[in-house]
Design a protein around this motif. Structure first.
Motif, PDB file in Angstrom:
ATOM      1  N   GLU A 141      13.707 -11.876  48.750  1.00  0.00           N
ATOM      2  CA  GLU A 141      14.900 -12.193  47.966  1.00  0.00           C
ATOM      3  C   GLU A 141      15.901 -13.089  48.692  1.00  0.00           C
ATOM      4  O   GLU A 141      16.884 -13.522  48.089  1.00  0.00           O
ATOM      5  CB  GLU A 141      15.589 -10.896  47.540  1.00  0.00           C
ATOM      6  N   CYS A 142      15.713 -13.308  49.990  1.00  0.00           N
ATOM      7  CA  CYS A 142      16.683 -14.104  50.751  1.00  0.00           C
ATOM      8  C   CYS A 142      16.098 -15.482  51.073  1.00  0.00           C
ATOM      9  O   CYS A 142      14.875 -15.638  51.217  1.00  0.00           O
ATOM     10  CB  CYS A 142      17.060 -13.406  52.048  1.00  0.00           C
ATOM     11  N   CYS A 336      22.222 -13.233  49.901  1.00  0.00           N
ATOM     12  CA  CYS A 336      21.209 -12.574  49.050  1.00  0.00           C
ATOM     13  C   CYS A 336      21.902 -11.574  48.130  1.00  0.00           C
ATOM     14  O   CYS A 336      21.924 -10.368  48.425  1.00  0.00           O
ATOM     15  CB  CYS A 336      20.159 -11.856  49.884  1.00  0.00           C
TER      16      CYS A 336
END
Length: 389
Positions: A141-142, A336
C-alpha cells in the motif's frame, strides 16, 4: 503443622501414599485411617444399646391421670429445646462452610485466573500476527520511496516481532493444562464438601425426627383426651427407644465417624502438605516441565518462574514495536493513508495492558494466597479442627 493435625495424623498409622502408588498402598492407607472412626462407631453402638436398655426401664405411658405438666411449662421446654437445636444446626452449617466447600471456591477462583491467563496468551498471539500483517501491507500500500526509507527499520522490527511470538508461544506452553488440573482439584474438593455436608445434614435430620417423636409422646401422655390416650397406648418410651432413638444414636455415630475419617486422611496429607503437593505436581507434569517449575516456584519460592520470564521477554519486544510505531507511524500514515495507524496503535496499547494484566495474575503475591488459603488455612486448618469437635 497444628496440634490437631498431628493428633489426627497419628491415627492413620501410615503415611499418605506417594504418586504412582499401587492400589494396595491406597487400601492400606484407607484401612489404617479408619481405626479411630471405627472406634467411634463401636462407642455409638454401645451408647445405642445403653439407651435402649435405659428406656426400657422407663415406663412413661399415656394415662388419664390428673398430674399433668402446665401448658406453659411444656411450651417453654419445647421452645428451649428447639432453640438449642436450631442453634446447633446454624453452627454446623456456618462452620462446615469453612471446610472443603470453601476450599473448592478458592480453587474455582484460581481456575478462573488460570483460564484468563490462557486467554491473554491467545490474544497476544493474535495481536503479534496482526502486527506482522500490517508490516507486510507496507510493501503493498505504500510507494516505493517509503519502502526504501523504511526497509532496514522494518526488518529490525520484524525481528522483534519474531522474538515476541516465540516468547508468546513459550508463555502459552507454560500454562498448558494447568487450568484443567486446577479445575479437577476443584471438583474433587467440592465432592468431598458435599459428602461432609451430607453427613452433617443427615445427622441433623435424624436428631430432628427424634425430637419430634419425643415431643409427640410427651404431648400424648400429658395433654390428650381419654379416647386418644386409649388409641395411642402403644406409644411408650421403650417402644420409641427401640424404633427411633437407639437407631438414631447409632446413625449419628456413623455420620460422625465418616466425618472423622475425612479429617484423619486430610491430616495424613497435611503433616507434609507442601512436599506431597510437589511430589504429585512432579508426577503430573514431569520434573523438567514448566508446569512443575511453576508449582515449585509458587509453593517454595525456589527456582525460576517460566511464565513471568516469558512475559518479561514479551514486554521488551512489545516495547520495541511501540517505539517503532511512535517513530515511523506518522510519516508512514502521511505517505500511505490506507495504512491504519490508529488501529495498530490501539492494538499495541491493548497488548501492553494485557501483558500487565497477565503479570498481575501470575505474580506470586496473587497465586500463592490461593494455595495457602486452600491447603493451609482450610484443608489443613478449619476442616481438620471441625472434625475434632
Amino acid at each position: 503443622v497444628s496440634s490437631e493435625v498431628q493428633r489426627l495424623a497419628s491415627f492413620s498409622m501410615i503415611h499418605f501414599p506417594s504418586p504412582g502408588s499401587p492400589g494396595s498402598a491406597w487400601r492400606t492407607f484407607l484401612t489404617g485411617s479408619l481405626g479411630l472412626p471405627a472406634a467411634v462407631v463401636l462407642v455409638g453402638a454401645g451408647m445405642a444399646c445403653l439407651t435402649l436398655f435405659l428406656l426400657r426401664r422407663v415406663h412413661i405411658k399415656a394415662t388419664t391421670g390428673s398430674s399433668r405438666l402446665p401448658w406453659i411449662t411444656f411450651v417453654l421446654v419445647c421452645t428451649a429445646t428447639l432453640a438449642c437445636f436450631a442453634a446447633g444446626i446454624y453452627f454446623c452449617v456456618t462452620e462446615w462452610q469453612k471446610g472443603y466447600t470453601l476450599a473448592s471456591s478458592y480453587l474455582a477462583a484460581a481456575t478462573i485466573d488460570a483460564k484468563k491467563s490462557e486467554q491473554i496468551a491467545e490474544a497476544l498471539n493474535i495481536t503479534g500476527h496482526s502486527f506482522t500483517n500490517n508490516l507486510d501491507r507496507l510493501y503493498v500500500e505504500c510507494p516505493k520511496s517509503t519502502h526504501q526509507t523504511l526497509q532496514a527499520s522494518v526488518e529490525e522490527v520484524k525481528n522483534e516481532v519474531v522474538k515476541y511470538l516465540v516468547a508468546v508461544q513459550a508463555f502459552s506452553n507454560s500454562l498448558q493444562g494447568i487450568s484443567d488440573k486446577i479445575s479437577l482439584l476443584e471438583q474433587y474438593s467440592r465432592s468431598i464438601g458435599i459428602f461432609v455436608d451430607s453427613c452433617v445434614s443427615s445427622t441433623a435430620t435424624i436428631l430432628a425426627v427424634c425430637y419430634i417423636c419425643i415431643v409427640l409422646v410427651i404431648f400424648l401422655a400429658e395433654f390428650s383426651g381419654p379416647t386418644c390416650i386409649r388409641r395411642c397406648s402403644c406409644l411408650q418410651l421403650p417402644c420409641l427407644g427401640a424404633a427411633c432413638i437407639a437407631p438414631a444414636v447409632l446413625l449419628v455415630a456413623l455420620g460422625s465417624a465418616m466425618e472423622l475419617s475425612i479429617g484423619v486422611m486430610s491430616s495424613a496429607f497435611c503433616i507434609n502438605a507442601d512436599n506431597i503437593t510437589l511430589d504429585y505436581a512432579e508426577d503430573s507434569f514431569g520434573i523438567t516441565s514448566t508446569g512443575f517449575n511453576l508449582t515449585r516456584h509458587y509453593i517454595t519460592g525456589h527456582g525460576q518462574n517460566p511464565a513471568l520470564r516469558d512475559l518479561g521477554l514479551i514486554q521488551v519486544a512489545a516495547q520495541s514495536c511501540v517505539e517503532w510505531v511512535q517513530t515511523y507511524g506518522s510519516p508512514i500514515a502521511r505517505s500511505c493513508p490506507k495504512w491504519d495507524l490508529a488501529n495498530m496503535s490501539q492494538n499495541l496499547r491493548l497488548l501492553q495492558g494485557s501483558v500487565v494484566e497477565a503479570v498481575n495474575l501470575l505474580e506470586p503475591a496473587n497465586v500463592y494466597p490461593y494455595y495457602r488459603s486452600t491447603v493451609h488455612d482450610v484443608i489443613c486448618g478449619t476442616s481438620v479442627s471441625q472434625t475434632i469437635w
